[in-house]
Design a protein around this motif. Structure first.
Motif, mmCIF file in Angstrom:
data_model
loop_
_atom_site.group_PDB
_atom_site.id
_atom_site.type_symbol
_atom_site.label_atom_id
_atom_site.label_comp_id
_atom_site.label_asym_id
_atom_site.label_seq_id
_atom_site.Cartn_x
_atom_site.Cartn_y
_atom_site.Cartn_z
ATOM 1 N N PHE A 8 38.980 26.021 35.236
ATOM 2 C CA PHE A 8 39.391 27.400 34.994
ATOM 3 C C PHE A 8 40.918 27.484 34.930
ATOM 4 C CE2 PHE A 8 35.307 27.567 37.174
ATOM 5 C CZ PHE A 8 34.548 28.171 36.182
ATOM 6 N N LEU A 9 41.541 26.368 34.534
ATOM 7 C CA LEU A 9 42.995 26.284 34.439
ATOM 8 C C LEU A 9 43.366 26.038 32.983
ATOM 9 C CD1 LEU A 9 45.722 26.027 36.110
ATOM 10 C CD2 LEU A 9 45.409 23.563 35.832
ATOM 11 N N TRP A 10 44.224 26.922 32.465
ATOM 12 C CA TRP A 10 44.734 26.749 31.120
ATOM 13 C C TRP A 10 46.223 26.475 31.227
ATOM 14 C CZ3 TRP A 10 40.910 29.999 32.488
ATOM 15 C CH2 TRP A 10 39.727 29.940 31.753
ATOM 16 N N THR A 11 46.720 25.611 30.359
ATOM 17 C CA THR A 11 48.147 25.296 30.330
ATOM 18 C C THR A 11 48.770 26.004 29.143
ATOM 19 O OG1 THR A 11 47.718 23.127 31.298
ATOM 20 C CG2 THR A 11 49.841 23.424 30.192
ATOM 21 N N ILE A 12 49.870 26.673 29.400
ATOM 22 C CA ILE A 12 50.661 27.296 28.344
ATOM 23 C C ILE A 12 51.811 26.334 28.101
ATOM 24 C CG2 ILE A 12 52.030 29.304 27.663
ATOM 25 C CD1 ILE A 12 50.287 30.844 29.842
ATOM 26 N N PHE A 20 47.542 29.301 33.615
ATOM 27 C CA PHE A 20 46.710 30.491 33.796
ATOM 28 C C PHE A 20 45.419 30.026 34.460
ATOM 29 C CE2 PHE A 20 43.635 33.668 32.381
ATOM 30 C CZ PHE A 20 44.309 34.828 32.680
ATOM 31 N N PHE A 21 45.130 30.578 35.642
ATOM 32 C CA PHE A 21 43.986 30.136 36.435
ATOM 33 C C PHE A 21 43.051 31.305 36.672
ATOM 34 C CE2 PHE A 21 42.169 29.292 40.760
ATOM 35 C CZ PHE A 21 41.382 28.198 40.408
ATOM 36 N N GLY A 22 41.796 31.150 36.299
ATOM 37 C CA GLY A 22 40.805 32.205 36.494
ATOM 38 C C GLY A 22 40.228 32.152 37.894
ATOM 39 N N THR A 23 40.317 33.274 38.616
ATOM 40 C CA THR A 23 39.794 33.320 39.985
ATOM 41 C C THR A 23 38.563 34.215 40.040
ATOM 42 O OG1 THR A 23 41.240 35.159 40.585
ATOM 43 C CG2 THR A 23 42.046 32.932 41.041
ATOM 44 N N ILE A 24 37.967 34.252 41.193
ATOM 45 C CA ILE A 24 36.783 35.060 41.435
ATOM 46 C C ILE A 24 36.971 35.748 42.790
ATOM 47 C CG2 ILE A 24 35.577 33.058 42.426
ATOM 48 C CD1 ILE A 24 32.978 34.206 41.244
ATOM 49 N N HIS A 25 36.467 36.977 42.891
ATOM 50 C CA HIS A 25 36.674 37.759 44.114
ATOM 51 C C HIS A 25 35.571 37.464 45.133
ATOM 52 C CE1 HIS A 25 39.921 40.011 42.302
ATOM 53 N NE2 HIS A 25 39.175 40.127 41.230
ATOM 54 N N VAL A 26 35.655 36.285 45.715
ATOM 55 C CA VAL A 26 34.724 35.883 46.783
ATOM 56 C C VAL A 26 35.534 35.200 47.868
ATOM 57 C CG1 VAL A 26 32.749 35.572 45.206
ATOM 58 C CG2 VAL A 26 34.213 33.619 45.763
ATOM 59 N N PRO A 27 35.000 35.110 49.083
ATOM 60 C CA PRO A 27 35.730 34.373 50.127
ATOM 61 C C PRO A 27 36.095 32.974 49.627
ATOM 62 C CG PRO A 27 33.865 35.535 51.070
ATOM 63 C CD PRO A 27 33.730 35.664 49.580
ATOM 64 N N TYR A 28 37.355 32.623 49.811
ATOM 65 C CA TYR A 28 37.837 31.364 49.235
ATOM 66 C C TYR A 28 37.057 30.154 49.754
ATOM 67 C CZ TYR A 28 40.422 29.476 53.223
ATOM 68 O OH TYR A 28 40.744 28.923 54.432
ATOM 69 N N PHE A 34 35.411 23.427 45.342
ATOM 70 C CA PHE A 34 35.050 23.214 43.944
ATOM 71 C C PHE A 34 36.223 23.463 42.996
ATOM 72 C CE2 PHE A 34 31.295 24.463 46.313
ATOM 73 C CZ PHE A 34 30.485 23.347 46.085
ATOM 74 N N VAL A 35 37.367 23.847 43.556
ATOM 75 C CA VAL A 35 38.568 24.011 42.733
ATOM 76 C C VAL A 35 39.131 22.608 42.510
ATOM 77 C CG1 VAL A 35 40.915 24.951 42.631
ATOM 78 C CG2 VAL A 35 39.052 26.334 43.594
ATOM 79 N N PRO A 36 39.208 22.169 41.265
ATOM 80 C CA PRO A 36 39.667 20.801 40.990
ATOM 81 C C PRO A 36 41.119 20.558 41.395
ATOM 82 C CG PRO A 36 38.513 21.711 39.106
ATOM 83 C CD PRO A 36 38.745 22.846 40.060
ATOM 84 N N GLU A 37 41.415 19.303 41.600
ATOM 85 C CA GLU A 37 42.749 18.898 42.047
ATOM 86 C C GLU A 37 43.839 19.310 41.073
ATOM 87 O OE1 GLU A 37 43.675 17.888 45.041
ATOM 88 O OE2 GLU A 37 41.565 18.087 45.582
ATOM 89 N N ASN A 38 43.566 19.294 39.756
ATOM 90 C CA ASN A 38 44.623 19.667 38.814
ATOM 91 C C ASN A 38 45.055 21.122 39.016
ATOM 92 O OD1 ASN A 38 42.278 20.824 37.660
ATOM 93 N ND2 ASN A 38 43.026 20.499 35.567
#
Length: 189
Positions: A8-12, A20-28, A34-38
């Protein structure tokens, strides 16, 4: 494999690069593993971080709370059909009754009381607009109650950014989120 996860990471592409990183409104804690290292690396290397809203700013929280309210003098009972209002009231009574059994020992050990938590989530529900009551009811589940006290991913990242001394900001104003939701009519809600 961690390296194969959708980040969910885009590079400009610019110098230096922006992300640009897409997040979700849930407890982290539900998604952090599951958030990748990059994505984590891009966050660590950044100097400036912008969020959807600045959830660390008291004005943002206050404005979000205010925008959820019906116009002065109106209550939910005035706008909902009587049968739905009664079902909602019974459901909230059930949730309030069940909440002590839904709380974790860790929450209780931190001095979090069921009545306090219920009021923090559902307090003033009779003055809220139907769309916000719907969102509130959707968050009044055993799983969600057990994770209360854990910041959502956006807030966690904002707190980390502040802790690490990064410059932060927001790309939206509260009104940009409130007005579209408040514009939904009752049948849409």
């Amino acid at each position: 494999q961690q390296s194969e996860l959708n980040s969910f990471l885009w590079t400009i592409k610019r110098d230096p690069p922006s992300y640009f990183f897409g997040t979700i409104h849930v407890p982290y804690t539900r998604v952090w593993d599951f958030v990748p290292e990059n994505s984590k690396k891009a966050f660590q290397q950044s100097h400036v971080v912008y969020f959807e809203l600045d959830l660390t700013e008291p004005y943002t929280i206050s404005a979000l709370t205010s925008c959820q309210l019906l116009p002065q003098g109106k209550s939910l009972q005035d706008v909902l059909p009587r049968d739905i209002y009664r079902r909602l009231k019974r459901h909230l009574e059930y949730v309030k009754l069940m909440m002590p059994s839904w709380m974790t020992p860790d929450q209780q050990g931190k001095g979090l009381y069921a009545d306090y938590l219920f009021n923090a989530i559902a307090g003033n529900w009779e003055r809220k607009r139907p769309v916000w009551v719907m969102l509130m009811v959707n968050s009044l589940t055993e799983v969600d109650i057990k994770s209360r006290g854990v910041p959502v991913l956006d807030l966690y990242l904002a707190q980390e950014a502040e802790r690490l001394g990064k410059q932060t900001g927001a790309v939206e104003e509260v009104e940009e989120q409130c007005h579209p939701l408040n514009g939904l009519n009752l049948s849409q809600v």
